[in-house]
Design a protein around this motif. Structure first.
Motif, PDB file in Angstrom:
ATOM      1  N   ALA A  20     -12.861  -1.053   3.736  1.00  0.00           N
ATOM      2  CA  ALA A  20     -11.516  -1.572   3.468  1.00  0.00           C
ATOM      3  C   ALA A  20     -10.762  -1.813   4.777  1.00  0.00           C
ATOM      4  O   ALA A  20     -10.087  -2.839   4.936  1.00  0.00           O
ATOM      5  CB  ALA A  20     -10.746  -0.591   2.583  1.00  0.00           C
ATOM      6  N   PHE A  21     -10.898  -0.884   5.716  1.00  0.00           N
ATOM      7  CA  PHE A  21     -10.260  -1.057   7.019  1.00  0.00           C
ATOM      8  C   PHE A  21     -10.784  -2.314   7.713  1.00  0.00           C
ATOM      9  O   PHE A  21     -10.001  -3.098   8.268  1.00  0.00           O
ATOM     10  CB  PHE A  21     -10.491   0.168   7.903  1.00  0.00           C
ATOM     11  CG  PHE A  21     -10.000   0.002   9.306  1.00  0.00           C
ATOM     12  CD1 PHE A  21      -8.636  -0.022   9.582  1.00  0.00           C
ATOM     13  CD2 PHE A  21     -10.890  -0.146  10.361  1.00  0.00           C
ATOM     14  CE1 PHE A  21      -8.168  -0.198  10.879  1.00  0.00           C
ATOM     15  CE2 PHE A  21     -10.441  -0.315  11.661  1.00  0.00           C
ATOM     16  CZ  PHE A  21      -9.073  -0.341  11.919  1.00  0.00           C
ATOM     17  N   ALA A  23     -12.075  -4.985   6.305  1.00  0.00           N
ATOM     18  CA  ALA A  23     -11.654  -6.186   5.582  1.00  0.00           C
ATOM     19  C   ALA A  23     -10.174  -6.489   5.769  1.00  0.00           C
ATOM     20  O   ALA A  23      -9.779  -7.654   5.818  1.00  0.00           O
ATOM     21  CB  ALA A  23     -11.967  -6.029   4.097  1.00  0.00           C
ATOM     22  N   HIS A  24      -9.358  -5.451   5.884  1.00  0.00           N
ATOM     23  CA  HIS A  24      -7.901  -5.668   5.934  1.00  0.00           C
ATOM     24  C   HIS A  24      -7.297  -5.380   7.304  1.00  0.00           C
ATOM     25  O   HIS A  24      -6.424  -6.106   7.758  1.00  0.00           O
ATOM     26  CB  HIS A  24      -7.207  -4.813   4.876  1.00  0.00           C
ATOM     27  CG  HIS A  24      -7.723  -5.081   3.495  1.00  0.00           C
ATOM     28  ND1 HIS A  24      -7.508  -6.268   2.829  1.00  0.00           N
ATOM     29  CD2 HIS A  24      -8.486  -4.321   2.669  1.00  0.00           C
ATOM     30  CE1 HIS A  24      -8.102  -6.224   1.645  1.00  0.00           C
ATOM     31  NE2 HIS A  24      -8.710  -5.048   1.524  1.00  0.00           N
ATOM     32  N   GLY A  25      -7.767  -4.326   7.962  1.00  0.00           N
ATOM     33  CA  GLY A  25      -7.173  -3.938   9.239  1.00  0.00           C
ATOM     34  C   GLY A  25      -7.709  -4.684  10.436  1.00  0.00           C
ATOM     35  O   GLY A  25      -7.038  -4.801  11.458  1.00  0.00           O
ATOM     36  N   GLU A  27      -9.161  -7.857  10.164  1.00  0.00           N
ATOM     37  CA  GLU A  27      -9.140  -9.297   9.905  1.00  0.00           C
ATOM     38  C   GLU A  27      -8.253 -10.005  10.938  1.00  0.00           C
ATOM     39  O   GLU A  27      -7.111  -9.611  11.167  1.00  0.00           O
ATOM     40  CB  GLU A  27      -8.606  -9.549   8.489  1.00  0.00           C
ATOM     41  CG  GLU A  27      -8.664 -10.981   8.056  1.00  0.00           C
ATOM     42  CD  GLU A  27      -8.174 -11.156   6.634  1.00  0.00           C
ATOM     43  OE1 GLU A  27      -8.581 -12.124   6.008  1.00  0.00           O
ATOM     44  OE2 GLU A  27      -7.376 -10.328   6.170  1.00  0.00           O
ATOM     45  N   LYS A  29      -8.539  -9.869  14.059  1.00  0.00           N
ATOM     46  CA  LYS A  29      -8.527  -9.151  15.335  1.00  0.00           C
ATOM     47  C   LYS A  29      -9.886  -9.164  16.018  1.00  0.00           C
ATOM     48  O   LYS A  29      -9.965  -8.929  17.219  1.00  0.00           O
ATOM     49  CB  LYS A  29      -8.057  -7.715  15.121  1.00  0.00           C
ATOM     50  CG  LYS A  29      -6.626  -7.623  14.651  1.00  0.00           C
ATOM     51  CD  LYS A  29      -6.169  -6.187  14.516  1.00  0.00           C
ATOM     52  CE  LYS A  29      -4.702  -6.174  14.184  1.00  0.00           C
ATOM     53  NZ  LYS A  29      -4.400  -5.734  12.869  1.00  0.00           N
ATOM     54  N   GLU A  39     -19.554  -5.152   9.167  1.00  0.00           N
ATOM     55  CA  GLU A  39     -19.966  -5.139   7.758  1.00  0.00           C
ATOM     56  C   GLU A  39     -21.395  -4.618   7.599  1.00  0.00           C
ATOM     57  O   GLU A  39     -21.698  -3.942   6.613  1.00  0.00           O
ATOM     58  CB  GLU A  39     -19.834  -6.540   7.151  1.00  0.00           C
ATOM     59  CG  GLU A  39     -18.391  -6.949   6.931  1.00  0.00           C
ATOM     60  CD  GLU A  39     -18.249  -8.383   6.440  1.00  0.00           C
ATOM     61  OE1 GLU A  39     -19.261  -9.120   6.356  1.00  0.00           O
ATOM     62  OE2 GLU A  39     -17.099  -8.776   6.152  1.00  0.00           O
TER      63      GLU A  39
END
Length: 122
Positions: A20-21, A23-25, A27, A29, A39
């Protein structure tokens, strides 16, 4: 062995949280290649989390040194393979990528040991 079930639960939690980090944190960067590497680390961590859980469950039925070694190899593989890929994808320090194959070898040893014990006892 209860320890491998606990390690499996912890690693399952971490694989979901780190996924989750990523995919969201992360992205936007990291480069697309770095995200792919990250991944891959998550994927291998989750697959080998399942191997840890299976090993722990098999140890309930069969007390086997081979299973204990398999569990440790899966855990060490997660640390070395996935851990080095997480760090490499974020830092791009190539030294970390050079550690990854050691984790892959640990995974292979774990699978060989697991297969041997299952073939012997089942």
């Amino acid at each position: 062995m209860k320890l491998f079930l606990i390690l499996g639960a912890i690693n399952g939690f971490l694989a979901v949280a780190l996924g989750a980090f990523g995919a969201h944190g992360l992205e936007g960067k990291l480069s697309e290649k770095a995200i792919d590497t990250y991944e891959k680390a998550v994927t291998y961590q989750m697959f080998h989390t399942m191997a840890l859980l299976v090993t722990g469950l098999l140890l309930v039925k069969f007390q086997s040194g081979g299973l204990i070694w398999a569990g440790w190899m899966f855990f060490v593989g997660i640390l070395l393979f996935s851990g080095s890929l997480y760090i490499y994808s974020i830092t791009q320090i190539k030294t970390f990528a050079m550690i990854t194959p050691l984790g892959g070898v640990a995974f292979l040893i774990g699978w060989i040991l697991l297969g041997y014990v299952v073939a012997k006892h089942l």
